[in-house]
Design an enzyme around this catalytic site. Structure first.
Site, PDB file in Angstrom:
ATOM      1  N   TRP A  32      43.570  60.160  21.199  1.00  0.00           N
ATOM      2  CA  TRP A  32      44.024  60.766  19.932  1.00  0.00           C
ATOM      3  C   TRP A  32      45.387  60.220  19.518  1.00  0.00           C
ATOM      4  CZ3 TRP A  32      47.297  65.723  19.703  1.00  0.00           C
ATOM      5  CH2 TRP A  32      48.151  65.796  20.808  1.00  0.00           C
ATOM      6  N   ASP A  33      46.043  59.529  20.428  1.00  0.00           N
ATOM      7  CA  ASP A  33      47.348  58.924  20.138  1.00  0.00           C
ATOM      8  C   ASP A  33      47.287  58.155  18.814  1.00  0.00           C
ATOM      9  OD1 ASP A  33      46.995  59.494  22.877  1.00  0.00           O
ATOM     10  OD2 ASP A  33      48.602  58.124  23.477  1.00  0.00           O
ATOM     11  N   GLU A 162      48.452  69.438  28.486  1.00  0.00           N
ATOM     12  CA  GLU A 162      47.554  69.211  29.625  1.00  0.00           C
ATOM     13  C   GLU A 162      47.955  69.974  30.884  1.00  0.00           C
ATOM     14  OE1 GLU A 162      47.513  64.902  29.692  1.00  0.00           O
ATOM     15  OE2 GLU A 162      45.854  64.830  28.257  1.00  0.00           O
ATOM     16  N   LYS A 274      53.388  70.506  29.218  1.00  0.00           N
ATOM     17  CA  LYS A 274      53.662  69.087  29.456  1.00  0.00           C
ATOM     18  C   LYS A 274      54.188  68.450  28.168  1.00  0.00           C
ATOM     19  CE  LYS A 274      51.052  65.016  31.038  1.00  0.00           C
ATOM     20  NZ  LYS A 274      49.696  64.438  31.057  1.00  0.00           N
ATOM     21  N   GLN A 275      53.737  69.013  27.028  1.00  0.00           N
ATOM     22  CA  GLN A 275      54.028  68.376  25.738  1.00  0.00           C
ATOM     23  C   GLN A 275      53.879  69.387  24.612  1.00  0.00           C
ATOM     24  OE1 GLN A 275      50.204  66.503  27.014  1.00  0.00           O
ATOM     25  NE2 GLN A 275      50.336  65.654  24.932  1.00  0.00           N
TER      26      GLN A 275
HETATM   27  O1  IFM Z   1      46.746  61.163  24.891  1.00  0.00           O
HETATM   28  C1  IFM Z   1      47.771  61.306  25.821  1.00  0.00           C
HETATM   29  C2  IFM Z   1      47.826  62.764  26.265  1.00  0.00           C
HETATM   30  O2  IFM Z   1      48.138  63.615  25.192  1.00  0.00           O
HETATM   31  C3  IFM Z   1      48.854  62.938  27.354  1.00  0.00           C
HETATM   32  N1  IFM Z   1      48.537  62.072  28.480  1.00  0.00           N
HETATM   33  C4  IFM Z   1      48.518  60.671  28.093  1.00  0.00           C
HETATM   34  C5  IFM Z   1      47.527  60.371  26.987  1.00  0.00           C
HETATM   35  C6  IFM Z   1      47.591  58.899  26.566  1.00  0.00           C
HETATM   36  O3  IFM Z   1      48.816  58.579  25.996  1.00  0.00           O
END
Ligand code: IFM
Length: 434
Positions: A32-33, A162, A274-275
């Site tokens: 999805w990046d 995640e 994590k984000q």
């Molecule tokens: O898509 C990301 C995910 O959101 C976090 N782990 C790494 C992936 C790839 O950059």
């Protein structure tokens, strides 16, 4: 910008690996990046590249239909969380396939691409089918739950964060699925009104029934969005606030990133991110939330976010700017911009972080310059960090090219190409003319 431009597929059959073309990390897979971080950059710089990246998604639509079927859903398409040829390549489903939000991310990206380009031919030829099939998938995945006031709930999913997996009603997923369903309904109605024959052909091709459209609208209108009335914050998911907060005080620096030092089952028990997750939704669907709401959510989630993912700090920088935390915005931005120069994530040897590089561009354009689009109108709320003399950039929007220059004396907008256009500068309407 160099990395993004050189890494992107342009033939409609290839995409952008998470590490660009610079290393073997993630085995060259696409995530999805692309849609949520990199396409925004291309939309405003080279929309023809955005189109090719989205055509790639159309090219793997059949594989995604097969994947939905394989998962037990008779209708719709489920895009692979990580892939090259369309097959699901994530080995760990709780942080892979369960990230169903990829479907809504692709739909959102189609909407944003359309807003910038008004490329109807793309929508008719490719976009509509992807939208119809992703909308169909949500209807299969979720359901109207009586105990939740008959609201549409989407259970057992993983959102962008995640460090929390397999939960009910992830706020980001539900908000984005709602958007997916609503936009798809609008596109279907528009096609029926303006291109009836094309609509009929497409309906025939995918066996679309008329009542499906109403289901999309009903599910969008009735989507369950988890909110805590006491704290007045959006809950990351139904059960997130019932968990203990991770013991940050007693976690030594060398134990980050957490995912390489603790078992996932340990991490999943706690409130720890994590984000950006809920905060990311509030950036993307910006106009739907008040500034006070965004600030409360920012404060809550920032305190429990480790930024172990490289996709995180740019979003926190942008939203810190929006809620008025300019110092924080600057610090997050510098870490974003310098991530691979200083090896901040500790893994640059595996390749650069391409989404984060797009996040650097977004950090200036959406962050410091505060660019947003809503209802087809472009707006800016420019801010100049103390340490900077000036910054400037160009954006393409609806077949115009606008140069934005922010310096110590203020902001200057210049229409370099295209017809006159109305924009909003810090709340005031102005017309850019040639
Ligand atoms: O898509 C990301 C995910 O959101 C976090 N782990 C790494 C992936 C790839 O950059």
């Amino acid at each position: 910008m160099f990395h993004l431009l050189q890494s992107s597929g342009r033939d409609g059959k290839t995409n952008i690996p998470a590490k660009g073309l610079s290393g073997e990390g993630y085995e060259g897979h696409y995530f999805w990046d692309t849609e949520m971080y990199m396409i925004p950059f291309f939309n405003n710089n080279s929309p023809n590249v955005s189109r090719k990246l989205l055509e790639y998604r159309f090219g793997i639509l059949d594989k995604s239909r097969q994947r939905a079927l394989q998962m037990g859903y008779k209708k719709g398409a489920l895009y692979a969380w990580r892939t090259i040829n369309g097959d699901e390549c994530s080995a760990y489903y709780p942080a892979g396939t369960a990230q169903y939000h990829i479907n809504a991310d692709i739909a959102f990206s189609i909407k944003k691409y359309m807003e910038v380009t008004e490329d109807k031919e793309f929508l008719i030829q490719f976009g509509a089918e992807m939208l119809f099939e992703t909308a169909r998938f949500w209807i299969q995945l979720g359901g109207f739950v009586e105990r939740k006031g008959n609201k549409f709930c989407i259970n057992c999913v993983t959102g962008p964060n995640e460090y929390t997996a397999m939960v009910n009603n992830n706020c980001y997923t539900n908000l984005m699925a709602k958007e997916n369903l609503k936009y798809t309904y609008e596109v279907a109605v528009w096609m029926k009104d303006s291109y009836l024959e094309v609509y009929k052909d497409l309906s025939k091709k995918i066996n679309l029934e008329e009542n499906e459209l109403f289901l999309w609208k009903r599910a969008a209108d009735q989507m369950f969005i988890p909110y805590d009335e006491k704290l007045k914050i959006y809950m990351q998911d139904d059960s997130f606030l019932n968990k203990e907060v991770w013991d940050f005080k007693n976690t030594p620096k060398e134990n980050y990133p957490l995912l390489v030092h603790y078992h996932p089952l340990t991490i999943y028990k706690y409130q720890v991110c994590k984000q950006a997750d809920t905060v990311l939704a509030e950036f993307l669907l910006n106009h739907k939330f008040s500034k006070e709401q965004k600030k409360r959510d920012y404060d809550y989630y920032e305190a429990i976010t480790t930024h172990d993912s490289s996709l995180s700090m740019c979003i926190f920088s942008i939203m810190a700017n929006e809620v008025g935390y300019h110092k924080k915005a600057y610090n997050y931005f510098m870490k974003t911009a310098r991530m691979d120069l200083d090896n901040i994530q500790g893994n640059t040897k595996d390749g650069i972080h391409a989404a984060n590089m797009a996040g650097t561009w977004m950090g200036i354009v959406n962050g410091f310059a505060g660019m947003r689009t809503h209802d087809g109108v472009l707006s800016f709320t420019p801010y100049l960090p103390d340490k900077w003399e000036a910054y400037s950039f160009k954006v393409n929007y609806k077949n115009r090219t606008i140069n934005v220059n922010v310096n110590k004396t203020g902001v200057e907008y210049k229409l370099l190409y295209g017809a006159n256009i109305l924009i909003i500068d810090s709340g005031n309407k102005i017309e850019l003319t040639k």
